[in-house]
Motif scaffolding. Structure first.
Motif, PDB file in Angstrom:
ATOM      1  N   ASP A 140       0.020   9.271  -7.000  1.00 41.51           N
ATOM      2  CA  ASP A 140      -0.170   8.091  -7.839  1.00 41.51           C
ATOM      3  C   ASP A 140       0.565   8.221  -9.167  1.00 41.51           C
ATOM      4  O   ASP A 140       1.128   7.255  -9.677  1.00 41.51           O
ATOM      5  CB  ASP A 140      -1.665   7.827  -8.068  1.00 41.51           C
ATOM      6  N   GLY A 141       0.598   9.447  -9.727  1.00 48.28           N
ATOM      7  CA  GLY A 141       1.318   9.662 -10.974  1.00 48.28           C
ATOM      8  C   GLY A 141       2.818   9.479 -10.810  1.00 48.28           C
ATOM      9  O   GLY A 141       3.498   8.959 -11.712  1.00 48.28           O
ATOM     10  N   VAL A 142       3.352   9.899  -9.659  1.00 53.54           N
ATOM     11  CA  VAL A 142       4.780   9.729  -9.391  1.00 53.54           C
ATOM     12  C   VAL A 142       5.118   8.250  -9.267  1.00 53.54           C
ATOM     13  O   VAL A 142       6.109   7.767  -9.826  1.00 53.54           O
ATOM     14  CB  VAL A 142       5.188  10.478  -8.098  1.00 53.54           C
ATOM     15  N   LEU A 143       4.290   7.500  -8.552  1.00 55.85           N
ATOM     16  CA  LEU A 143       4.531   6.068  -8.381  1.00 55.85           C
ATOM     17  C   LEU A 143       4.388   5.317  -9.699  1.00 55.85           C
ATOM     18  O   LEU A 143       5.116   4.353  -9.958  1.00 55.85           O
ATOM     19  CB  LEU A 143       3.558   5.500  -7.346  1.00 55.85           C
ATOM     20  N   ALA A 144       3.459   5.769 -10.532  1.00 57.33           N
ATOM     21  CA  ALA A 144       3.251   5.099 -11.811  1.00 57.33           C
ATOM     22  C   ALA A 144       4.452   5.243 -12.738  1.00 57.33           C
ATOM     23  O   ALA A 144       4.598   4.489 -13.702  1.00 57.33           O
ATOM     24  CB  ALA A 144       1.998   5.663 -12.490  1.00 57.33           C
ATOM     25  N   HIS A 145       5.334   6.214 -12.443  1.00 57.94           N
ATOM     26  CA  HIS A 145       6.532   6.436 -13.257  1.00 57.94           C
ATOM     27  C   HIS A 145       7.379   5.173 -13.333  1.00 57.94           C
ATOM     28  O   HIS A 145       8.005   4.893 -14.359  1.00 57.94           O
ATOM     29  CB  HIS A 145       7.338   7.604 -12.670  1.00 57.94           C
ATOM     30  N   ASP A 146       7.438   4.390 -12.251  1.00 57.66           N
ATOM     31  CA  ASP A 146       8.171   3.122 -12.250  1.00 57.66           C
ATOM     32  C   ASP A 146       7.597   2.246 -11.144  1.00 57.66           C
ATOM     33  O   ASP A 146       8.206   2.068 -10.090  1.00 57.66           O
ATOM     34  CB  ASP A 146       9.665   3.357 -12.045  1.00 57.66           C
ATOM     35  N   VAL A 147       6.411   1.705 -11.391  1.00 57.70           N
ATOM     36  CA  VAL A 147       5.697   0.957 -10.354  1.00 57.70           C
ATOM     37  C   VAL A 147       6.423  -0.330  -9.972  1.00 57.70           C
ATOM     38  O   VAL A 147       6.201  -0.901  -8.904  1.00 57.70           O
ATOM     39  CB  VAL A 147       4.254   0.664 -10.823  1.00 57.70           C
ATOM     40  N   ARG A 148       7.365  -0.788 -10.805  1.00 57.45           N
ATOM     41  CA  ARG A 148       8.093  -2.027 -10.504  1.00 57.45           C
ATOM     42  C   ARG A 148       8.977  -1.885  -9.267  1.00 57.45           C
ATOM     43  O   ARG A 148       9.356  -2.879  -8.655  1.00 57.45           O
ATOM     44  CB  ARG A 148       8.947  -2.434 -11.703  1.00 57.45           C
ATOM     45  N   ARG A 149       9.316  -0.647  -8.907  1.00 55.63           N
ATOM     46  CA  ARG A 149      10.162  -0.444  -7.717  1.00 55.63           C
ATOM     47  C   ARG A 149       9.365  -0.537  -6.417  1.00 55.63           C
ATOM     48  O   ARG A 149       9.943  -0.519  -5.336  1.00 55.63           O
ATOM     49  CB  ARG A 149      10.833   0.931  -7.779  1.00 55.63           C
ATOM     50  N   LEU A 150       8.041  -0.613  -6.501  1.00 53.28           N
ATOM     51  CA  LEU A 150       7.177  -0.544  -5.319  1.00 53.28           C
ATOM     52  C   LEU A 150       6.817  -1.941  -4.815  1.00 53.28           C
ATOM     53  O   LEU A 150       6.346  -2.784  -5.584  1.00 53.28           O
ATOM     54  CB  LEU A 150       5.906   0.237  -5.666  1.00 53.28           C
ATOM     55  N   ARG A 151       7.025  -2.158  -3.516  1.00 55.01           N
ATOM     56  CA  ARG A 151       6.631  -3.416  -2.883  1.00 55.01           C
ATOM     57  C   ARG A 151       5.839  -3.112  -1.614  1.00 55.01           C
ATOM     58  O   ARG A 151       6.133  -2.154  -0.906  1.00 55.01           O
ATOM     59  CB  ARG A 151       7.852  -4.253  -2.489  1.00 55.01           C
ATOM     60  N   GLY A 152       4.866  -3.956  -1.326  1.00 51.32           N
ATOM     61  CA  GLY A 152       4.128  -3.864  -0.073  1.00 51.32           C
ATOM     62  C   GLY A 152       4.563  -4.975   0.864  1.00 51.32           C
ATOM     63  O   GLY A 152       4.438  -6.160   0.524  1.00 51.32           O
ATOM     64  N   ILE A 153       5.109  -4.612   2.011  1.00 49.58           N
ATOM     65  CA  ILE A 153       5.569  -5.583   3.009  1.00 49.58           C
ATOM     66  C   ILE A 153       4.821  -5.299   4.307  1.00 49.58           C
ATOM     67  O   ILE A 153       4.950  -4.217   4.885  1.00 49.58           O
ATOM     68  CB  ILE A 153       7.090  -5.494   3.219  1.00 49.58           C
ATOM     69  N   LEU A 154       4.070  -6.271   4.746  1.00 45.31           N
ATOM     70  CA  LEU A 154       3.200  -6.082   5.902  1.00 45.31           C
ATOM     71  C   LEU A 154       4.004  -5.850   7.180  1.00 45.31           C
ATOM     72  O   LEU A 154       5.002  -6.539   7.434  1.00 45.31           O
ATOM     73  CB  LEU A 154       2.308  -7.307   6.070  1.00 45.31           C
ATOM     74  N   ASN A 155       3.573  -4.873   7.979  1.00 43.69           N
ATOM     75  CA  ASN A 155       4.176  -4.656   9.290  1.00 43.69           C
ATOM     76  C   ASN A 155       3.918  -5.849  10.207  1.00 43.69           C
ATOM     77  O   ASN A 155       2.989  -6.636   9.991  1.00 43.69           O
ATOM     78  CB  ASN A 155       3.590  -3.411   9.955  1.00 43.69           C
ATOM     79  N   GLY A 156       4.697  -5.931  11.268  1.00 49.87           N
ATOM     80  CA  GLY A 156       4.449  -6.887  12.333  1.00 49.87           C
ATOM     81  C   GLY A 156       3.907  -6.171  13.554  1.00 49.87           C
ATOM     82  O   GLY A 156       3.597  -4.986  13.519  1.00 49.87           O
ATOM     83  N   ILE A 157       3.795  -6.897  14.654  1.00 53.50           N
ATOM     84  CA  ILE A 157       3.374  -6.293  15.912  1.00 53.50           C
ATOM     85  C   ILE A 157       4.386  -6.644  16.996  1.00 53.50           C
ATOM     86  O   ILE A 157       5.081  -7.668  16.932  1.00 53.50           O
ATOM     87  CB  ILE A 157       1.955  -6.722  16.343  1.00 53.50           C
ATOM     88  N   ASP A 158       4.436  -5.789  18.000  1.00 49.97           N
ATOM     89  CA  ASP A 158       5.353  -5.964  19.109  1.00 49.97           C
ATOM     90  C   ASP A 158       5.045  -7.280  19.833  1.00 49.97           C
ATOM     91  O   ASP A 158       3.881  -7.567  20.133  1.00 49.97           O
ATOM     92  CB  ASP A 158       5.205  -4.790  20.080  1.00 49.97           C
TER      93      ASP A 158
END
Length: 475
Positions: free
Chosen positions: A226-244
């Motif tokens: 979490d500390g590493v991600l907090a270094h630049d949280v703007r680069r992080l995106r959540g994109i939902l997976n799909g299904i087959d």
């Protein structure tokens, strides 16, 4: 735009979990979107499925120095693949072993070296084949920044932050990784982490659902990153997976009858088939009981220990029928078998895994339990909704992003959610689901809502193409 997708697993050729599913489906969806040329690089394991589809690519063989050793790399292509090009890499027999990351005795001691060599070879081919975007996945590809030539944009996807590629720093020094900046970014607590290196060096970081993207930035679910991600949280995106797309009850050849949101008769036939094949008895005279399904790795992370007391009580009261499928921790396997032995006419359990059996349970159940303590994305809740089986889920990660509670949003509900992760909270949600099941009109409407959700890979691919475009424009 040319995209190099790099992963340690690619279904249907190699798979231990969700990473393989994503790497098998998303690159093809990106290519089918028509906006990118995609090639996939993955190890050629000894036990690769469908190996007869591979064809040698001698023009891509390379000999290179890695950690003072001469390494011979060879490549294999998948023939007749007109969507994404798939290349499987062999490196001096490092992947000519049982399993993928280990065997029955545990993980291989030289995994840092194995995947370091793979990353090195992959980086050489990326340079020669050309790529605007390099898309790396999980810790096994975390060493790519140590070998990639300048000029490539790097996207790194976290599929499960619990697995961080943690080794001693010496495991990387012996590979000839000596640049101070690289070693600094590898350093993690009293050792090193390939995931940390990728997180620090990537131009963008993604994970497999929006809620999980927020959760991993907290101490509770960041597992030290979490500390590493907090270094630049703007680069992080959540994109939902799909299904087959094969998980579709209107075309599923495994099912005794097909159905869709507008023609639900086949759902009843699938339920009857599951009931009969499980050998369940008829419910008490004048009553009806729902069928509850649970398909999972039998682990505490999946919340199986939360579900078993709830199921035990319902079975003892003869209020449900239960179909269980999975394998995992020995004590939980024992408890699952115990339920089926105590109530063989009410509970059917199979310790192991069979996709055919999984599809029959998804189609034949009314309610599906998914009480995971954490869940980056999850697939079974999406399969369940596609098959008209309403899920009961812990409100975390991808479960929170995909399931709308039928009581909180009656017009658009697709299942039932609960928090916190306790048997008591789960029991309350299951009771709400059973109550709703006894109202056929309401249940029918919620089933249709669930079955009409869009969990296609095309939706995910569109969001990734937007991300790639943003990076390309900002370079």
């Amino acid at each position: 735009m040319r995209v190099a997708w790099i992963s340690s697993e690619v279904a249907p050729w190699s798979k231990t979990g969700g990473l393989g599913d994503v790497s098998g489906a998303l690159p093809r969806a990106l290519a089918e979107a028509g906006a990118a040329q995609v090639f996939v690089l993955s190890p050629r394991y000894r036990d690769l499925c469908h190996a007869d589809q591979l064809w040698p690519a001698p023009e891509l063989a390379r000999t290179f120095r890695h950690g003072g050793h001469e390494v011979h790399g060879t490549a294999w292509r998948v023939r007749h693949d007109d969507r994404a090009e798939h290349l499987f890499l062999s490196c001096d027999g490092l992947f000519e072993r049982p399993g993928i990351y280990g065997d029955a005795h545990g993980g291989y001691d030289d995994n840092a070296w194995r995947y370091g060599v793979f990353c090195h070879y992959a980086a050489l081919l990326v340079r020669e084949l050309g790529a605007d975007i390099v898309h790396a996945n999980d810790w096994q590809t975390g060493l790519l920044p140590a070998f990639l030539a300048p000029g490539h944009l790097l996207v790194f996807t976290i599929h499960n932050i619990l697995f961080q590629g943690r080794f001693s720093m010496d495991a990387f020094r012996v590979q000839g990784i000596a640049a101070p900046g690289i070693l600094d970014d590898l350093a993690f607590w009293d050792g090193a982490s390939t995931m940390k290196l990728a997180l620090r060096r990537a131009d963008a970081v993604t994970t497999v659902s929006p809620t999980y993207a927020r959760e991993i930035c907290t101490p509770a679910l960041g597992f030290g990153m979490d500390g590493v991600l907090a270094h630049d949280v703007r680069r992080l995106r959540g994109i939902l997976n799909g299904i087959d797309p094969s998980w579709d009850p209107s075309i599923d050849a495994v099912l005794p009858a097909r159905f869709d949101a507008d023609r639900l008769d086949g759902k009843a036939a699938c339920r009857s088939h599951l009931w009969t094949s499980a050998g369940w008895s008829a419910p008490p005279a004048g009553s009806h009981v729902p069928v509850i399904g649970l398909i999972a790795r039998l682990t505490r992370q999946k919340g199986v220990d939360l579900a078993l007391p709830v199921l035990r009580e319902l079975l003892s009261e003869n209020r449900v029928r239960v179909a269980l499928l999975g394998q995992g921790e020995a004590d939980l396997e024992h408890e699952v078998r115990d339920l089926a032995e105590i109530w063989p006419d009410r509970c059917h359990a199979h310790v192991g895994y069979s996709e055919e059996r999984a599809r029959l349970i998804e189609a034949g159940s009314d309610i599906f339990l998914m009480p995971s303590r954490f869940e980056p994305c999850g697939l079974n809740q999406m399969y369940s909704m596609r098959y008209g089986t309403l899920p009961v889920v812990h409100r975390v990660g991808g479960l929170a992003d995909t399931v709308r509670d039928c009581d909180h949003d009656p017009d658009h509900g697709t299942g039932f959610t609960f928090a916190p992760a306790t048997s008591e909270a789960l029991s309350g949600a299951v009771e709400r689901a059973i109550l709703a099941w006894h109202d056929p009109g309401r249940w029918h409407s919620s089933m249709q809502n669930a079955m009409r959700q869009d969990f296609s890979w095309a939706r995910s691919a569109e969001q990734f193409m937007t991300l790639y475009g943003d990076l390309w424009s900002a370079r």
